[in-house]
Design a protein around this motif. Structure first.
Motif, PDB file in Angstrom:
ATOM      1  N   THR A 116       0.837  -1.054  -0.156  1.00  0.00           N
ATOM      2  CA  THR A 116       0.025   0.007  -0.011  1.00  0.00           C
ATOM      3  C   THR A 116       0.920   1.264  -0.244  1.00  0.00           C
ATOM      4  O   THR A 116       0.497   2.264  -0.826  1.00  0.00           O
ATOM      5  N   TYR A 120       1.238   4.087  -2.953  1.00  0.00           N
ATOM      6  CA  TYR A 120       0.857   5.585  -2.535  1.00  0.00           C
ATOM      7  C   TYR A 120       2.023   6.363  -2.838  1.00  0.00           C
ATOM      8  O   TYR A 120       1.763   7.409  -3.471  1.00  0.00           O
ATOM      9  N   ARG A 151      -3.910   8.541  -3.450  1.00  0.00           N
ATOM     10  CA  ARG A 151      -4.681   7.530  -2.308  1.00  0.00           C
ATOM     11  C   ARG A 151      -5.704   6.959  -3.077  1.00  0.00           C
ATOM     12  O   ARG A 151      -5.882   5.917  -2.681  1.00  0.00           O
ATOM     13  N   ALA A 155      -5.720   2.821  -2.759  1.00  0.00           N
ATOM     14  CA  ALA A 155      -6.668   2.315  -1.826  1.00  0.00           C
ATOM     15  C   ALA A 155      -7.744   1.499  -3.028  1.00  0.00           C
ATOM     16  O   ALA A 155      -8.311   0.316  -2.362  1.00  0.00           O
ATOM     17  N   SER A 159      -7.832  -2.507  -2.081  1.00  0.00           N
ATOM     18  CA  SER A 159      -9.063  -2.947  -1.553  1.00  0.00           C
ATOM     19  C   SER A 159      -9.293  -4.500  -1.486  1.00  0.00           C
ATOM     20  O   SER A 159      -9.797  -4.993  -0.427  1.00  0.00           O
ATOM     21  N   TRP A 198     -15.294  -0.127   0.283  1.00  0.00           N
ATOM     22  CA  TRP A 198     -14.242   0.744  -0.617  1.00  0.00           C
ATOM     23  C   TRP A 198     -14.641   2.304  -0.399  1.00  0.00           C
ATOM     24  O   TRP A 198     -13.700   3.219  -0.289  1.00  0.00           O
ATOM     25  N   THR A 201     -13.533   4.099   2.956  1.00  0.00           N
ATOM     26  CA  THR A 201     -12.002   3.838   2.904  1.00  0.00           C
ATOM     27  C   THR A 201     -11.714   5.482   2.027  1.00  0.00           C
ATOM     28  O   THR A 201     -10.926   6.233   2.281  1.00  0.00           O
ATOM     29  N   ASP A 205      -9.756   8.528   3.381  1.00  0.00           N
ATOM     30  CA  ASP A 205      -8.510   8.542   3.190  1.00  0.00           C
ATOM     31  C   ASP A 205      -7.888   9.694   1.970  1.00  0.00           C
ATOM     32  O   ASP A 205      -6.929  10.403   2.148  1.00  0.00           O
TER      33      ASP A 205
END
Length: 338
Positions: A116, A120, A151, A155, A159, A198, A201, A205
């Protein structure tokens, strides 16, 4: 990135950026996991966990998910102990169980944290460089755009992996059994079922990242001017990361509360075989929490989150900047002595 850090990013390869971010993720996880363990043990002392309960801890840049194993009476979160507070728990765990106990549950944290964070942070730097090369763009908007997009992308990609990883933690099973469960889920509910949770999130985020990177770049630039540095020192990165992470954490706390509520409910339902009701929207869950506990309910747990998010963001960004600086100087030496 800001102008000063951009000089160094241009000299780095994507692989070097990924390595720097992976090192940052590992170091951050090593520092943050003891905080997770102590927080979880204190929580278990007040309210014993049921088998299958999810423990979701967020450090701003990454989520740490721990799931109570069915029938595992010797699990780290079930060990006996009467703690009066955080410091008392820290001392007693080390004295009675040994220092290694503070890193219980570290492997599953690293499984998610490394990919992740690599996606990112690497995407962020690459997007910054791409946006800066376009004419007519204002530099102050670049961190917001790059932070949000990177992000959003990381994500979205991770996910389904998070969903599968939590399934593996919930039930000990072979890869064949895991494949059968996931394929059955896809057949029954469709491919989009792999992205359950999702939306909540993203709502937490993406704003966090936009605010974090905007403030981080501003604080970093201001502090570099104050100390007369051409590139961010470890202290500048650390302080800027802690301050910007704290601001972003406070603003996005309601979305963190909603995400934790939805994720724990989802996996408790699956593990305890409770029939799932129609999933409510993020806003509906937020209204429900506010109606039950008031507006303060949407900011529940803000103090422990700040105690973790601030140092996690500070450690992550300072080690990442240090890693980039290391590779930058290494590349410079190679160019001077080919």
């Amino acid at each position: 990135m800001a102008e000063m850090s951009g000089i160094h990013v241009q000299k780095l390869t994507v692989v070097q950026q990924a390595i720097a971010s992976c090192c940052g993720a590992i170091i951050t996880s090593l520092f943050v996991t003891p905080l997770d363990v102590i927080k979880t043990r204190l929580q278990a002392q007040r309210n014993p966990f049921h088998d299958g309960k999810c423990l979701v801890n967020s450090s701003g840049h990454m989520d740490h998910v721990y799931v109570c194993k069915n029938g595992d009476s010797k699990a780290w979160y079930k060990k006996p102990g009467h703690f009066k507070g955080t410091l008392d728990a820290f001392v007693k765990i080390i004295r009675i169980e040994g220092i290694k106990s503070l890193w219980s549950g570290l492997p599953p944290t690293l499984i998610m944290a490394i990919p992740t964070t690599a996606i990112y942070f690497t995407c962020y730097d690459q997007l910054c460089e791409a946006l800066k090369s376009r004419p007519g763009k204002h530099d102050e908007h670049i961190p917001v755009i790059a932070g949000s997009l990177s992000r959003f992308g990381s994500a979205t990609v991770v996910s389904p992996l998070e969903l599968i990883k939590t399934q593996m933690q919930c039930r000990r099973s072979s890869y064949k059994q895991l494949y059968l469960r996931v394929s059955t889920k896809v057949t029954v509910d469709g491919w989009l079922s792999l992205w359950q949770g999702w939306a909540s999130t993203i709502l937490r985020d993406v704003p966090f990242s936009a605010m974090y990177w905007y403030n981080y770049e501003r604080f970093k630039k201001m502090m570099c001017k104050e100390v007369g540095a051409h590139e961010p020192t470890f202290f500048v990165s650390f302080t800027s990361g802690a301050a910007s992470g704290s601001i972003a954490a406070v603003v996005t706390q309601p979305f963190d509360v909603v995400k934790t509520h939805r994720q724990t409910q989802l996996w408790e339902n699956e593990t305890l075989k409770i029939p799932q009701r129609d999933s409510k929207s993020t806003w509906a869950v937020m209204r429900k929490i506010a109606a039950r506990n008031g507006i303060t309910g949407l900011f529940a747990g803000i103090t422990p989150r700040l105690f973790k998010v601030a140092p996690a963001c500070a450690i992550m960004i300072s080690t990442y900047e240090y890693g980039k600086s290391f590779f930058s100087h290494l590349n410079e030496k190679k160019n001077q002595h080919p």
